[in-house]
Design a protein around this motif. Structure first.
Motif, short mmCIF file in Angstrom:
data_model
loop_
_atom_site.label_atom_id
_atom_site.label_comp_id
_atom_site.label_asym_id
_atom_site.label_seq_id
_atom_site.Cartn_x
_atom_site.Cartn_y
_atom_site.Cartn_z
N GLN A 102 0.82 -1.21 0.00
CA GLN A 102 0.00 0.00 0.00
C GLN A 102 0.86 1.26 0.00
O GLN A 102 0.66 2.17 -0.81
N ARG A 103 1.80 1.34 0.94
CA ARG A 103 2.66 2.52 1.04
C ARG A 103 4.04 2.11 1.54
O ARG A 103 4.20 1.12 2.25
N ILE A 104 5.04 2.93 1.18
CA ILE A 104 6.41 2.80 1.66
C ILE A 104 6.79 4.10 2.35
O ILE A 104 6.58 5.18 1.80
N PHE A 105 7.36 4.01 3.56
CA PHE A 105 7.75 5.19 4.31
C PHE A 105 9.18 5.05 4.82
O PHE A 105 9.68 3.93 5.03
N CYS A 148 13.10 0.85 6.46
CA CYS A 148 12.03 1.10 5.50
C CYS A 148 10.75 0.50 6.07
O CYS A 148 10.69 -0.69 6.37
N VAL A 168 6.88 -0.57 5.54
CA VAL A 168 6.04 -0.99 4.42
C VAL A 168 4.69 -1.47 4.95
O VAL A 168 4.64 -2.25 5.91
N TYR A 169 3.61 -1.00 4.32
CA TYR A 169 2.26 -1.44 4.67
C TYR A 169 1.78 -2.43 3.61
O TYR A 169 1.76 -2.11 2.41
#
Length: 304
Positions: free
Chosen positions: A52-55, A71, A73-74
């Protein structure tokens, strides 16, 4: 990111749709360290299992740090739930000096099983293979909810190289306690394996069905159960974990911590999954600095 043609995750053929089958999904992720930051270097998916998203919400790695900047990760299963006949596969590789934190935006939901097909029962299957090569993996998914009359087979295997580090948990909620609904005639077959090279550190098997829900040798009326793990852990961390968990114990929540072969293991049962999850988060916040050399920065999705 690599766009190579899809290949089997575990050496077997990719699941194919057919009679009696539901969603067939597979996600493969590989993390590498580059310029003091961990990057998702390879991502490949088939079916509804996605990133879904990387932050990158944490500070850059300083000189002498255990690994590169983590990192976050969702992981997302867009249908929102898993039903009998669905087969989901996840494979994660964390390469040398990389640091990945994986979580989910919401609880996993395993719904009521459907009728048999061709005389064979239909089961919802989730297989997760997590491999760490001299890096760090934090496996922090939100809880799985097993609905009444669901049929689930859940298998997680963590493979660690000699210099790898791992922190993670798995939490399950049996039935729907807010609706006073139990697992009923459902079944949950769950396994969790932690390996260091060819040596097993932890091998767990859980068979949950009606007979164990209220029995004292089973869940004793609790709806939530889970295991929190960290490796490698040293002797001084065991009394610290026990001191942290002792004030949490009450009529609705019980935690117990052990240290065997360098694996710190905290098991818990609770009346509600949110209570157990918060207890595991509190342990993670307190023990992440001594285990991984970083202050705990919780994924933002946990606050929504």
């Amino acid at each position: 990111m690599s766009a190579a043609a899809a290949a089997p995750i575990d050496g077997t053929a990719a699941p194919q749709a057919g009679a009696g089958k539901g969603w067939q999904a597979r996600l493969e992720l590989k993390f590498e360290a580059s310029e003091a930051r961990t990057r998702l270097a390879h991502r490949r998916h088939e079916g509804p299992l996605l990133v879904q998203r990387i932050f990158h919400p944490e500070p850059r790695a300083q000189q002498g740090a255990l690994t590169a900047e983590p990192c976050h990760v969702y992981l997302l299963h867009p249908p929102g739930g898993v039903v009998s006949g669905d087969e989901l596969q996840l494979a994660v590789e964390v390469h040398s000096n990389a640091h990945a934190l994986l979580t989910t935006p919401a609880a996993g939901k395993f719904y009521r099983r459907g009728p048999p097909v061709g005389g064979e029962p239909r089961v919802a299957r989730l297989t997760q293979t997590l491999t760490v090569d001299d890096g760090v993996l934090e496996w922090l998914p939100q809880e799985n909810i097993f609905y009444p009359d669901s049929a689930v087979a859940l298998c997680t295997r963590v493979n660690l190289a000699a210099g790898a580090r791992f922190m993670g948990w798995e939490i399950g909620c049996v039935g729907l306690p807010a609706s006073q609904a139990s697992l009923a005639e459902g079944t949950v077959r769950q396994s969790f394996e932690l390996w260091r090279g060819a040596a097993p550190l932890l091998l767990e098997r859980l068979n949950i069905e009606r007979s164990c829900l209220s029995a004292r040798w089973g869940l004793a009326g609790h709806h939530a159960l889970g295991t929190w793990l960290a490796y490698p852990a040293t002797e001084p961390l065991l009394p610290l974990a026990r001191a942290l968990s002792a004030p949490m114990n009450c009529a609705d929540l019980t935690l117990a911590c052990t240290l065997v072969d360098g694996a710190l293991c905290c098991r818990g049962v609770a009346a509600r999954a949110d209570r157990l999850k918060q207890a595991f988060i509190d342990l993670w916040c307190a023990l992440r600095p001594p285990l991984l050399g970083r202050a705990a920065i919780a994924p933002r999705i946990w606050a929504t």
